[in-house]
Design a protein around this motif. Sequence first.
Motif, PDB file in Angstrom:
ATOM      1  N   ARG A 276      46.690  38.730  64.655  1.00 16.47           N
ATOM      2  CA  ARG A 276      47.546  37.802  63.920  1.00 16.47           C
ATOM      3  C   ARG A 276      46.705  36.742  63.198  1.00 16.47           C
ATOM      4  NH1 ARG A 276      53.147  37.947  64.926  1.00 16.47           N
ATOM      5  NH2 ARG A 276      53.635  40.157  65.237  1.00 16.47           N
ATOM      6  N   ILE A 277      45.645  36.273  63.845  1.00 20.30           N
ATOM      7  CA  ILE A 277      44.767  35.286  63.190  1.00 20.30           C
ATOM      8  C   ILE A 277      44.070  35.921  61.997  1.00 20.30           C
ATOM      9  CG2 ILE A 277      42.645  33.934  63.465  1.00 20.30           C
ATOM     10  CD1 ILE A 277      43.545  33.318  66.322  1.00 20.30           C
ATOM     11  N   ALA A 278      43.611  37.159  62.148  1.00 17.31           N
ATOM     12  CA  ALA A 278      42.935  37.847  61.040  1.00 17.31           C
ATOM     13  C   ALA A 278      43.895  38.032  59.865  1.00 17.31           C
ATOM     14  CB  ALA A 278      42.401  39.199  61.517  1.00 17.31           C
ATOM     15  N   CYS A 279      45.142  38.394  60.137  1.00 16.90           N
ATOM     16  CA  CYS A 279      46.123  38.569  59.060  1.00 16.90           C
ATOM     17  C   CYS A 279      46.507  37.219  58.441  1.00 16.90           C
ATOM     18  CB  CYS A 279      47.376  39.260  59.603  1.00 16.90           C
ATOM     19  SG  CYS A 279      47.143  41.012  60.012  1.00 16.90           S
ATOM     20  N   PHE A 280      46.582  36.194  59.255  1.00 18.74           N
ATOM     21  CA  PHE A 280      46.876  34.859  58.746  1.00 18.74           C
ATOM     22  C   PHE A 280      45.766  34.385  57.821  1.00 18.74           C
ATOM     23  CE2 PHE A 280      47.216  30.121  59.723  1.00 18.74           C
ATOM     24  CZ  PHE A 280      48.284  29.924  58.857  1.00 18.74           C
ATOM     25  N   ALA A 281      44.522  34.628  58.199  1.00 21.61           N
ATOM     26  CA  ALA A 281      43.387  34.267  57.345  1.00 21.61           C
ATOM     27  C   ALA A 281      43.451  35.026  56.021  1.00 21.61           C
ATOM     28  CB  ALA A 281      42.073  34.561  58.069  1.00 21.61           C
ATOM     29  N   ALA A 282      43.823  36.313  56.073  1.00 18.22           N
ATOM     30  CA  ALA A 282      43.919  37.114  54.852  1.00 18.22           C
ATOM     31  C   ALA A 282      45.019  36.582  53.940  1.00 18.22           C
ATOM     32  CB  ALA A 282      44.176  38.572  55.208  1.00 18.22           C
ATOM     33  N   LEU A 283      46.133  36.169  54.515  1.00 24.67           N
ATOM     34  CA  LEU A 283      47.224  35.605  53.711  1.00 24.67           C
ATOM     35  C   LEU A 283      46.772  34.337  53.000  1.00 24.67           C
ATOM     36  CD1 LEU A 283      50.255  35.507  52.888  1.00 24.67           C
ATOM     37  CD2 LEU A 283      50.653  34.166  54.968  1.00 24.67           C
ATOM     38  N   LEU A 284      46.114  33.440  53.723  1.00 30.18           N
ATOM     39  CA  LEU A 284      45.626  32.197  53.116  1.00 30.18           C
ATOM     40  C   LEU A 284      44.598  32.497  52.023  1.00 30.18           C
ATOM     41  CD1 LEU A 284      45.161  29.991  56.327  1.00 30.18           C
ATOM     42  CD2 LEU A 284      47.076  29.985  54.719  1.00 30.18           C
ATOM     43  N   HIS A 285      43.749  33.491  52.268  1.00 31.39           N
ATOM     44  CA  HIS A 285      42.715  33.867  51.302  1.00 31.39           C
ATOM     45  C   HIS A 285      43.327  34.472  50.035  1.00 31.39           C
ATOM     46  CE1 HIS A 285      39.030  35.509  49.644  1.00 31.39           C
ATOM     47  NE2 HIS A 285      39.544  36.735  49.706  1.00 31.39           N
ATOM     48  N   ASN A 286      44.331  35.320  50.203  1.00 33.25           N
ATOM     49  CA  ASN A 286      44.928  36.032  49.071  1.00 33.25           C
ATOM     50  C   ASN A 286      45.850  35.152  48.233  1.00 33.25           C
ATOM     51  OD1 ASN A 286      43.633  38.296  50.017  1.00 33.25           O
ATOM     52  ND2 ASN A 286      45.467  39.212  50.925  1.00 33.25           N
ATOM     53  N   THR A 287      46.397  34.110  48.836  1.00 31.70           N
ATOM     54  CA  THR A 287      47.459  33.355  48.151  1.00 31.70           C
ATOM     55  C   THR A 287      47.189  31.855  48.182  1.00 31.70           C
ATOM     56  OG1 THR A 287      48.966  35.028  49.053  1.00 31.70           O
ATOM     57  CG2 THR A 287      49.960  33.167  47.891  1.00 31.70           C
ATOM     58  N   PRO A 288      46.394  31.369  47.223  1.00 31.95           N
ATOM     59  CA  PRO A 288      46.262  29.911  47.118  1.00 31.95           C
ATOM     60  C   PRO A 288      47.624  29.291  46.779  1.00 31.95           C
ATOM     61  CG  PRO A 288      44.611  31.047  45.793  1.00 31.95           C
ATOM     62  CD  PRO A 288      45.604  32.078  46.221  1.00 31.95           C
ATOM     63  N   HIS A 289      47.864  28.084  47.253  1.00 33.69           N
ATOM     64  CA  HIS A 289      49.136  27.398  47.003  1.00 33.69           C
ATOM     65  C   HIS A 289      50.306  28.301  47.433  1.00 33.69           C
ATOM     66  CE1 HIS A 289      46.621  24.629  44.795  1.00 33.69           C
ATOM     67  NE2 HIS A 289      46.258  25.592  43.981  1.00 33.69           N
ATOM     68  N   LEU A 290      50.291  28.632  48.712  1.00 32.45           N
ATOM     69  CA  LEU A 290      51.243  29.606  49.252  1.00 32.45           C
ATOM     70  C   LEU A 290      52.687  29.181  49.033  1.00 32.45           C
ATOM     71  CD1 LEU A 290      51.886  32.156  50.880  1.00 32.45           C
ATOM     72  CD2 LEU A 290      51.537  30.815  52.979  1.00 32.45           C
ATOM     73  N   PHE A 291      52.995  27.924  49.272  1.00 34.43           N
ATOM     74  CA  PHE A 291      54.382  27.499  49.141  1.00 34.43           C
ATOM     75  C   PHE A 291      54.862  27.584  47.692  1.00 34.43           C
ATOM     76  CE2 PHE A 291      57.770  24.211  48.854  1.00 34.43           C
ATOM     77  CZ  PHE A 291      58.684  24.843  49.684  1.00 34.43           C
ATOM     78  N   SER A 292      54.002  27.215  46.757  1.00 34.20           N
ATOM     79  CA  SER A 292      54.369  27.325  45.343  1.00 34.20           C
ATOM     80  C   SER A 292      54.647  28.774  44.970  1.00 34.20           C
ATOM     81  CB  SER A 292      53.250  26.769  44.461  1.00 34.20           C
ATOM     82  OG  SER A 292      53.064  25.389  44.700  1.00 34.20           O
TER      83      SER A 292
END
Length: 448
Positions: A276-292
């Motif tokens: 889950r941490i590895a996937c969370f890191a990938a999400l943050l890496h792939n999507t700057p400004h996630l909420f926007s």
Amino acid sequence: MFVDPLFSEELLQHIWQFGLFNQHRLSTIKGEPVTIIHAGTLNRDAGPDFTAARINIGGVEWAGNVELHYRSSDWRKHGHHRNQRYDNVILHVVFENDAPALNIPCLELQQRIPKMLLKRYQQLKEDATFVPCAPLLPRITEEDWLSWNGKLMRERFERKTSLFMNWLQQNHFNWEEVCFRAMAQGFGMPVNTEAFLQLAQSMPFVLLARQRPHLQRLEALLFGQAGMLAGSFKDAYPQQLQEEYRFQQHKHQLESLPSHGWRWLRMRPSAFPTMRIACFAALLHNTPHLFSRILEIEDLPSLEKLFFVDPSPYWEDHYRFDIPALRTAGIGKAGVHHILINTVIPLLHLYGRHMGLLQYQQRAVRFLQQLPPENNRVIRAWAAENTKATSAWDSQSLLQLKQYYCEEKKCLQCAVGKRLIRGADVNECREDELGWTGEEEWEEGVLF
């Protein structure tokens, strides 16, 4: 004399409010005739139970408050004779008159309440089955269920977003930071929710934001702060993460969490905290400004795609450091849907509600109605009672109903429970008896 051991003043209030007693030739205990013009408005604050009542007593119309008790002796037991708030009580309504008459007219209802109503109430309170009144649910009209469903979902959204709102107030309404915390919490559900939240709060959000272009640095910070990079490793990749984390830890004066806070037992490897941490890191890496980015997406498939992320190559054949696996699986569709239902959609709805932007509230509702229902023990038990959820919207409302009404035995606050207690056909009940108000209904698909 009939005495119900589970009889409550809440039930007596309900009986009085909706006139569920024989009102033919009513009279006080002194024999004065009583005609109820208006039972009054239920008071949920301190003071008499009902306010603004209008009652004709002995040929004279009175306007004022009504107080209810199980026994008339409770008036003095509760100290009302010394409380000025009760000076304007025009009628004392009791189940049983067991004390000398007060100066206030008293109406006894013991012989006027249907014994079957009291019996049904007791059965619901004592019944230990999954949901005592579940067989009645399919008889509710679609229109009535939609209204009751709407109230349940309004409560559900408020419960899920209250923590988000607290975070917003603390960080001066930085929606991106709140989104980061909420996503961390969502990735930890259900068993590592608190550990993930502590991880998100263990380092400045701005620090992670700066490292987003560098996936390995993100993983080093997240795994290091999680306490998972202590000790020695055989594989080169965790050794690299360990070295990077030591540098970042010294530079930013970070303190890692204890590793024993993470739970691993009785879960699929794809739900291990490492994955889950590895996937969370990938999400943050792939999507700057996630909420926007979440705000920009208008269709469910695109939103799902955003969360289907592939972790770094090391996790293609590992679930834990130094332990090879033949094949690994990422977060999966069920996991993505869980995050959308419990984190993304409530956050989207909160944004629309707080900013006064109807389109985001409507979008959140639409996404829930498009997502499949959750598959858990509670929803399967509802299905066994012939109440099947067809969408995540349905499953969320059924979870709310079970957790905060059925388990807490709030039958008198539930539309279905009240109908069962009365023993009336559900189609004969008035809308004002259902337990919600007009301002809580749906308008254009948005719950206000």
